[in-house]
Design an enzyme around this catalytic site. Sequence first.
Site: not given
Ligand SMILES: Nc1ccn([C@H]2C[C@H](O)[C@@H](COP(=O)(O)O)O2)c(=O)n1
Ligand code: ZN
Length: 168
Positions: A82, A84, A108, A111
């Site tokens: 992710h 973060e 999440c 993170c």
């Molecule tokens: N706070 C976050 C939440 C999600 N991500 C990333 C992880 C995945 O690559 C994407 C989420 O995918 P989705 O389920 O919307 O198709 O975003 C993050 O980096 N930071």
């Molecule tokens: Zn995360």
Amino acid sequence: MIQKTTKRKNYLSWDEYFMAVALLSAQRSKDPSTQVGACVANENNKIVGVGYNGFPWGCPDDELPWAREGKYLDTKYPFVCHAELNAVLNSTAPNLNDCRIYVGLFPCNECTKVIIQSGIREIIYLSDKYADSDSVRASKLMLDTSGTLYRQFEAHNKEIILKLFNDC
Ligand SMILES: Nc1ccn([C@H]2C[C@H](O)[C@@H](COP(=O)(O)O)O2)c(=O)n1
Ligand SMILES: [Zn+2]
């Protein structure tokens, strides 16, 4: 030529600047559905880390799956780092005590652990589109109990335009 004797009025605030850096970083992401960027700034408003969501170093973007659905191992979820996490790991500072992290999407639970453990004291996020997930509920519980601050970015403008060339 007219001389400009007073300072510009419409310059970016610190919050706008760091969020814009986070959003620009997100443009590096190869994730076809959700691109997330993060930017860590210290107490002196210096950027000490940036990141975006992507696969780990050496894991080819074209070989691991980008799918959202299917068998767990056929999706991106077990593999993607992710934004973060990457911003914290990419940090140039000896520690992130009292820093702020700007991020496009609410962190999440995994993170959030990294953010709290790194010493970051405040999260500024843009979207909370997964607010109904247990992951984000767990994040908020950890943030509330640890006293880590979080607030939604207050947008005064709908867009921040980045022009490669200024029209004269
Ligand atoms: N706070 C976050 C939440 C999600 N991500 C990333 C992880 C995945 O690559 C994407 C989420 O995918 P989705 O389920 O919307 O198709 O975003 C993050 O980096 N930071
Ligand atoms: Zn995360």
